[in-house]
Write an enzyme that holds these catalytic residues in place. Structure first.
Site, PDB file in Angstrom:
ATOM      1  N   ALA A  65      67.629 -22.556  18.005  1.00 43.85           N
ATOM      2  CA  ALA A  65      66.020 -22.713  17.738  1.00 43.85           C
ATOM      3  C   ALA A  65      65.614 -23.971  18.768  1.00 43.85           C
ATOM      4  O   ALA A  65      66.407 -24.808  18.902  1.00 43.85           O
ATOM      5  CB  ALA A  65      65.679 -22.882  16.269  1.00 43.85           C
ATOM      6  N   ASP A  66      64.192 -23.981  18.984  1.00 43.47           N
ATOM      7  CA  ASP A  66      63.738 -25.155  19.559  1.00 43.47           C
ATOM      8  C   ASP A  66      62.162 -25.282  18.862  1.00 43.47           C
ATOM      9  O   ASP A  66      61.427 -24.213  18.726  1.00 43.47           O
ATOM     10  CB  ASP A  66      63.575 -25.080  21.024  1.00 43.47           C
ATOM     11  CG  ASP A  66      63.182 -26.234  21.646  1.00 43.47           C
ATOM     12  OD1 ASP A  66      63.806 -27.278  21.559  1.00 43.47           O
ATOM     13  OD2 ASP A  66      61.746 -26.352  22.217  1.00 43.47           O
ATOM     14  N   THR A  67      61.849 -26.577  18.551  1.00 42.16           N
ATOM     15  CA  THR A  67      60.610 -26.769  17.783  1.00 42.16           C
ATOM     16  C   THR A  67      59.900 -27.522  18.691  1.00 42.16           C
ATOM     17  O   THR A  67      60.290 -28.736  19.105  1.00 42.16           O
ATOM     18  CB  THR A  67      60.889 -27.262  16.260  1.00 42.16           C
ATOM     19  OG1 THR A  67      61.740 -26.370  15.591  1.00 42.16           O
ATOM     20  CG2 THR A  67      59.520 -27.593  15.745  1.00 42.16           C
ATOM     21  N   THR A 101      58.081 -22.956  16.555  1.00 43.60           N
ATOM     22  CA  THR A 101      59.490 -22.711  16.721  1.00 43.60           C
ATOM     23  C   THR A 101      59.778 -21.525  17.427  1.00 43.60           C
ATOM     24  O   THR A 101      59.275 -20.411  16.945  1.00 43.60           O
ATOM     25  CB  THR A 101      60.167 -22.874  15.461  1.00 43.60           C
ATOM     26  OG1 THR A 101      60.078 -24.190  14.769  1.00 43.60           O
ATOM     27  CG2 THR A 101      61.686 -22.990  15.496  1.00 43.60           C
ATOM     28  N   GLY A 102      60.544 -21.745  18.474  1.00 40.10           N
ATOM     29  CA  GLY A 102      61.231 -20.631  19.096  1.00 40.10           C
ATOM     30  C   GLY A 102      62.499 -20.200  18.519  1.00 40.10           C
ATOM     31  O   GLY A 102      63.310 -21.269  18.518  1.00 40.10           O
TER      32      GLY A 102
END
EC number: 3.6.1.9
Length: 205
Positions: A65-67, A101-102
């Protein structure tokens, strides 16, 4: 058949959120470049980085994940230093912003082809007005320095949040409902899917 889940992140917040789901996992942090490409839209950015993290780690089932915090189109990642954290907090003061978030779940059983399932989740956050003294004090705690947008809603920074519309866990770093759905679609059962798991309905016997 359930595969052992690998979390491609060194974030303690994401580990804690997975623990809340009751999902067993091991941690293998991904080493990827999280720089924003020139002209890259925020949604495309968080999804690209999440996918790159998932691809950078070995495992039959990988979650990444990336935020990012987005204010008036600007992506606010982790601050470079204390001065950058002060700049971000001053910009967020008294405004509404978006947290994106991805999330990517990558499944590669054995020698088979990899399958990726992903989502981008958005949460709206309203920030209280902050004065220079408040900002300097908060930065001095050290809490903002490794957080997207330079604040932690689950920490002291939560005192500056006036309202949230959407997933709170998304602001922390991992949207739980959407992550659970991606894991289920990838074939990874959740604790409540197992025979003898928590009863549905929650009523008295």
């Amino acid at each position: 058949m359930a595969f052992r889940l690998v979390l491609a992140s060194q974030s303690p917040r994401r580990r804690e959120l997975l623990d809340q789901l009751g999902v067993a996992h091991e941690v293998r942090p991904a080493n990827t470049d999280e720089s924003v490409h020139p002209g890259e839209p925020a949604r495309a950015y968080v999804l690209r980085v999440a996918r790159e993290k998932a691809r950078a780690v070995e495992g039959e089932l990988v979650l990444a994940a990336d935020t990012a915090v987005v204010l008036r189109g600007e992506v606010l990642g982790k601050p470079r230093d204390a001065e950058d954290a002060r700049r971000m907090l001053a910009a967020l003061s008294g405004t509404a912003h978006e947290v994106l978030t991805g999330v990517c779940v990558r499944r590669r059983p054995g020698r088979g082809s990899a399958v990726e399932l992903d989502a981008v989740v958005s949460t709206a956050v309203r920030f209280a007005p902050l004065g220079p003294a408040e900002i300097s004090w908060y930065v001095a705690t050290g809490e903002p320095l490794d957080k997207a947008g330079a604040y932690a809603i689950q920490g002291v920074g939560g005192a500056f949040v006036l309202g949230v519309e959407g997933s709170v866990s998304n602001v922390v770093g991992l949207p739980l409902a959407e992550t659970a759905e991606l894991l289920r679609r990838a074939g990874h059962p959740l604790p409540w899917d197992a025979p003898g798991g928590p009863a549905q309905g929650g009523g008295a016997p």
